[in-house]
Scaffold this active site. Sequence first.
Site, PDB file in Angstrom:
ATOM      1  N   HIS A 168      89.966  -1.122  30.412  1.00  0.00           N
ATOM      2  CA  HIS A 168      89.437  -0.526  29.185  1.00  0.00           C
ATOM      3  C   HIS A 168      87.921  -0.654  29.163  1.00  0.00           C
ATOM      4  O   HIS A 168      87.378  -1.733  29.362  1.00  0.00           O
ATOM      5  CB  HIS A 168      90.012  -1.227  27.956  1.00  0.00           C
ATOM      6  CG  HIS A 168      91.503  -1.219  27.908  1.00  0.00           C
ATOM      7  ND1 HIS A 168      92.216  -0.100  27.567  1.00  0.00           N
ATOM      8  CD2 HIS A 168      92.415  -2.182  28.175  1.00  0.00           C
ATOM      9  CE1 HIS A 168      93.509  -0.377  27.612  1.00  0.00           C
ATOM     10  NE2 HIS A 168      93.658  -1.634  28.002  1.00  0.00           N
TER      11      HIS A 168
ATOM     12  N   LYS B 263      91.615 -28.227  42.764  1.00  0.00           N
ATOM     13  CA  LYS B 263      92.036 -28.979  43.941  1.00  0.00           C
ATOM     14  C   LYS B 263      92.406 -27.988  45.032  1.00  0.00           C
ATOM     15  O   LYS B 263      92.784 -26.854  44.759  1.00  0.00           O
ATOM     16  CB  LYS B 263      93.234 -29.853  43.588  1.00  0.00           C
ATOM     17  CG  LYS B 263      93.643 -30.859  44.615  1.00  0.00           C
ATOM     18  CD  LYS B 263      94.767 -31.732  44.089  1.00  0.00           C
ATOM     19  CE  LYS B 263      95.234 -32.697  45.173  1.00  0.00           C
ATOM     20  NZ  LYS B 263      96.361 -33.524  44.719  1.00  0.00           N
TER      21      LYS B 263
ATOM     22  N   ARG C  23      89.677 -22.194  37.095  1.00  0.00           N
ATOM     23  CA  ARG C  23      88.762 -22.748  38.091  1.00  0.00           C
ATOM     24  C   ARG C  23      89.567 -23.565  39.097  1.00  0.00           C
ATOM     25  O   ARG C  23      90.590 -24.161  38.760  1.00  0.00           O
ATOM     26  CB  ARG C  23      87.742 -23.666  37.428  1.00  0.00           C
ATOM     27  CG  ARG C  23      86.839 -22.962  36.435  1.00  0.00           C
ATOM     28  CD  ARG C  23      85.682 -23.865  36.043  1.00  0.00           C
ATOM     29  NE  ARG C  23      84.931 -23.487  34.879  1.00  0.00           N
ATOM     30  CZ  ARG C  23      84.373 -22.330  34.620  1.00  0.00           C
ATOM     31  NH1 ARG C  23      84.540 -21.339  35.449  1.00  0.00           N
ATOM     32  NH2 ARG C  23      83.664 -22.115  33.543  1.00  0.00           N
TER      33      ARG C  23
END
Length: 193
Positions: free
Chosen positions: A122, A190, A187
Amino acid sequence: MKRNIKRMLYIVSALLISPFTLICLMISVVLNKDAVFSSFSQLLSLLPGKVGVYLRAGFYRFTLTSCSPDVVISFLVLLSQRDTDIEKGVYIGPQCNIGKCHIGKHTLIGSGVHIMSGKGQHNFDDLNIPIKEQSGSFEKINIGEDCWIGNGAMIMANIGANSVVGAGSVVISEIPPFSIVAGNPARVIKSRC
């Protein structure tokens, strides 16, 4: 023996659902292919239990770009784009919304996951045009093989093979292979290596 019985069930299910599949494909010649496909997907999503799983596999095998016959597509899963590839051994949990994507083999997708067709669906740049009338672009999202995507995650970017996405995470940037990601925005927390 169990494998052969399952294989037979997938074949019988594909045959049982074939009139429904043919009607979808014939209507798609005249009307918007993705709109027709999405409508049929909504109806099929309502079939409960193992019968629903087998019938959906039989339908999607012949209507998606590619779909392995042994996929598990659970109750209330909506697929909106025919340009979708689902490889061998994929499990898609209940109440997922799946856009234009490629899902690698043996990937597990938890309940309530949304795989969007990219993050540019969009536009909202022109203040003189209502947002719903502004165009957007669809991107085919790639989810690598042997991934696990936790419940309620929202995926808008590619995910590398062998990665884990935490429940409720929002993936807006590409995730490298062998990553464990979580958060909003997701994010890397590990590496699996």
